[in-house]
Write a protein that holds these residues in place. Structure first.
Motif, PDB file in Angstrom:
ATOM      1  N   THR A   1      48.922  45.735  39.897  1.00 49.69           N
ATOM      2  CA  THR A   1      48.203  46.122  38.686  1.00 49.69           C
ATOM      3  C   THR A   1      47.889  44.889  37.851  1.00 49.69           C
ATOM      4  O   THR A   1      46.793  44.764  37.301  1.00 49.69           O
ATOM      5  N   GLY A   2      48.830  43.965  37.782  1.00 49.05           N
ATOM      6  CA  GLY A   2      48.609  42.710  37.062  1.00 49.05           C
ATOM      7  C   GLY A   2      47.462  41.911  37.650  1.00 49.05           C
ATOM      8  O   GLY A   2      46.658  41.329  36.914  1.00 49.05           O
ATOM      9  N   MET A   3      47.365  41.890  38.976  1.00 47.79           N
ATOM     10  CA  MET A   3      46.276  41.172  39.630  1.00 47.79           C
ATOM     11  C   MET A   3      44.928  41.810  39.267  1.00 47.79           C
ATOM     12  O   MET A   3      43.958  41.106  38.982  1.00 47.79           O
ATOM     13  N   GLN A   4      44.859  43.142  39.266  1.00 51.58           N
ATOM     14  CA  GLN A   4      43.619  43.829  38.891  1.00 51.58           C
ATOM     15  C   GLN A   4      43.234  43.527  37.446  1.00 51.58           C
ATOM     16  O   GLN A   4      42.071  43.265  37.141  1.00 51.58           O
ATOM     17  N   LEU A   5      44.220  43.555  36.554  1.00 55.23           N
ATOM     18  CA  LEU A   5      43.959  43.222  35.151  1.00 55.23           C
ATOM     19  C   LEU A   5      43.488  41.783  35.011  1.00 55.23           C
ATOM     20  O   LEU A   5      42.593  41.488  34.219  1.00 55.23           O
ATOM     21  N   PHE A   6      44.090  40.883  35.771  1.00 48.95           N
ATOM     22  CA  PHE A   6      43.708  39.475  35.724  1.00 48.95           C
ATOM     23  C   PHE A   6      42.227  39.320  36.039  1.00 48.95           C
ATOM     24  O   PHE A   6      41.541  38.469  35.487  1.00 48.95           O
ATOM     25  N   ARG A   7      41.725  40.156  36.909  1.00 44.91           N
ATOM     26  CA  ARG A   7      40.320  40.063  37.329  1.00 44.91           C
ATOM     27  C   ARG A   7      39.360  40.868  36.452  1.00 44.91           C
ATOM     28  O   ARG A   7      38.151  40.655  36.523  1.00 44.91           O
ATOM     29  N   THR A   8      39.890  41.788  35.618  1.00 46.37           N
ATOM     30  CA  THR A   8      38.994  42.675  34.877  1.00 46.37           C
ATOM     31  C   THR A   8      39.244  42.746  33.373  1.00 46.37           C
ATOM     32  O   THR A   8      38.413  43.307  32.657  1.00 46.37           O
ATOM     33  N   ALA A   9      40.332  42.239  32.873  1.00 46.09           N
ATOM     34  CA  ALA A   9      40.699  42.393  31.456  1.00 46.09           C
ATOM     35  C   ALA A   9      39.558  41.962  30.542  1.00 46.09           C
ATOM     36  O   ALA A   9      38.934  40.925  30.747  1.00 46.09           O
ATOM     37  N   GLY A  10      39.278  42.776  29.543  1.00 44.37           N
ATOM     38  CA  GLY A  10      38.245  42.455  28.572  1.00 44.37           C
ATOM     39  C   GLY A  10      36.836  42.501  29.128  1.00 44.37           C
ATOM     40  O   GLY A  10      35.895  42.044  28.488  1.00 44.37           O
ATOM     41  N   GLY A  11      36.681  43.003  30.349  1.00 40.56           N
ATOM     42  CA  GLY A  11      35.365  43.112  30.951  1.00 40.56           C
ATOM     43  C   GLY A  11      34.979  41.936  31.828  1.00 40.56           C
ATOM     44  O   GLY A  11      34.104  42.051  32.665  1.00 40.56           O
ATOM     45  N   TYR A  12      35.595  40.813  31.643  1.00 43.57           N
ATOM     46  CA  TYR A  12      35.264  39.633  32.443  1.00 43.57           C
ATOM     47  C   TYR A  12      36.488  39.038  33.116  1.00 43.57           C
ATOM     48  O   TYR A  12      36.385  38.172  33.969  1.00 43.57           O
ATOM     49  N   GLY A  13      37.641  39.471  32.720  1.00 40.78           N
ATOM     50  CA  GLY A  13      38.873  39.030  33.361  1.00 40.78           C
ATOM     51  C   GLY A  13      39.329  37.645  32.944  1.00 40.78           C
ATOM     52  O   GLY A  13      38.568  36.852  32.398  1.00 40.78           O
ATOM     53  N   CYS A  14      40.568  37.394  33.227  1.00 37.89           N
ATOM     54  CA  CYS A  14      41.173  36.088  32.955  1.00 37.89           C
ATOM     55  C   CYS A  14      40.557  35.011  33.845  1.00 37.89           C
ATOM     56  O   CYS A  14      40.622  33.822  33.536  1.00 37.89           O
ATOM     57  N   VAL A  15      39.940  35.463  34.951  1.00 37.44           N
ATOM     58  CA  VAL A  15      39.343  34.523  35.908  1.00 37.44           C
ATOM     59  C   VAL A  15      38.255  33.672  35.270  1.00 37.44           C
ATOM     60  O   VAL A  15      38.009  32.546  35.711  1.00 37.44           O
ATOM     61  N   ALA A  16      37.596  34.181  34.240  1.00 37.38           N
ATOM     62  CA  ALA A  16      36.504  33.441  33.611  1.00 37.38           C
ATOM     63  C   ALA A  16      36.980  32.086  33.091  1.00 37.38           C
ATOM     64  O   ALA A  16      36.251  31.102  33.171  1.00 37.38           O
ATOM     65  N   CYS A  17      38.193  32.033  32.597  1.00 37.70           N
ATOM     66  CA  CYS A  17      38.721  30.776  32.051  1.00 37.70           C
ATOM     67  C   CYS A  17      39.782  30.130  32.931  1.00 37.70           C
ATOM     68  O   CYS A  17      39.972  28.915  32.873  1.00 37.70           O
ATOM     69  N   HIS A  18      40.498  30.925  33.728  1.00 39.66           N
ATOM     70  CA  HIS A  18      41.641  30.411  34.476  1.00 39.66           C
ATOM     71  C   HIS A  18      41.430  30.359  35.985  1.00 39.66           C
ATOM     72  O   HIS A  18      42.337  29.974  36.717  1.00 39.66           O
ATOM     73  N   GLY A  19      40.250  30.738  36.466  1.00 39.37           N
ATOM     74  CA  GLY A  19      39.973  30.711  37.900  1.00 39.37           C
ATOM     75  C   GLY A  19      40.494  31.955  38.593  1.00 39.37           C
ATOM     76  O   GLY A  19      41.391  32.639  38.108  1.00 39.37           O
ATOM     77  N   GLN A  20      39.939  32.225  39.747  1.00 41.78           N
ATOM     78  CA  GLN A  20      40.253  33.442  40.496  1.00 41.78           C
ATOM     79  C   GLN A  20      41.727  33.551  40.892  1.00 41.78           C
ATOM     80  O   GLN A  20      42.258  34.638  41.039  1.00 41.78           O
TER      81      GLN A  20
END
Length: 186
Positions: free
Chosen positions: A30-49
């Motif tokens: 669930t944490g991995m999914q949130l990392f990729r989608t949180a806030g609509g763009y995910g943590c990946v936008a700033c921290h990488g995939q």
């Protein structure tokens, strides 16, 4: 009759308690999914995939804890924008994912036009993750027999992929044109 009623009520309370615990227990997936989608763009936008920073503004956050997440959400201006969208359970799940990533040795390799030659040293018999970034404007096909059973790994232009493996002692040499990575496994 009263004892049967007490038994049923007790069983229901136990079931509700177990259900509540199951809902609040941190979950890496669930944490991995949130990392990729949180806030609509995910943590990946700033921290990488793969939370390794990937040259982005947010940097590497692998291994960060719930306290680290809460501190960033309270004090970092960009992170404050996400604070209201993440419940306590969301934060627990994100922390579980990031802490799990922190237990995996990270090896990064960027394939690019300029000549690169890097050497990293890692421990044998511990989970590792090779994160490869194709910085070329052309697809890349890699043969990584020491890391994966797949015949080849394909990366599109500007794509990042991760290969998980448990390294054995020895030296692994990865090459693609001018990009070279040596992994010394101790």
């Amino acid at each position: 009759m009263k004892s049967v009623k007490n038994l049923i009520v007790g069983a229901l309370f136990s079931l509700v308690s177990l259900t509540t615990q199951a809902e609040t227990s941190p979950n890496v997936e669930t944490g991995m999914q949130l990392f990729r989608t949180a806030g609509g763009y995910g943590c990946v936008a700033c921290h990488g995939q793969f939370a390794n920073g990937a040259g982005n503004v947010g940097g590497n956050i692998r291994g960060k804890t719930l306290n680290d997440i809460n501190d960033s959400l309270a004090n970092e201006p960009t992170m404050q924008l996400l604070a209201s969208t993440l419940s306590n359970d969301d934060r627990l799940n994100l922390a579980a994912y990031l802490e799990a990533l922190g237990q995996i040795t990270l090896v990064e390799w960027t394939i690019e036009e300029t000549s690169t030659n890097s050497t990293v040293t890692i421990d044998a018999d511990s989970p590792a993750q090779l994160v490869v970034f194709n910085k070329l404007f052309e697809p890349v096909e890699l043969s990584l027999p020491q890391l994966t059973s797949e015949k080849t790994v394909q990366l599109n232009p500007y794509e990042t992929k991760a290969i998980d493996w448990t390294p054995s002692k020895g030296v692994i040499t990865l090459n693609y044109n001018q990009s070279h990575l040596t992994i010394d496994v101790k």
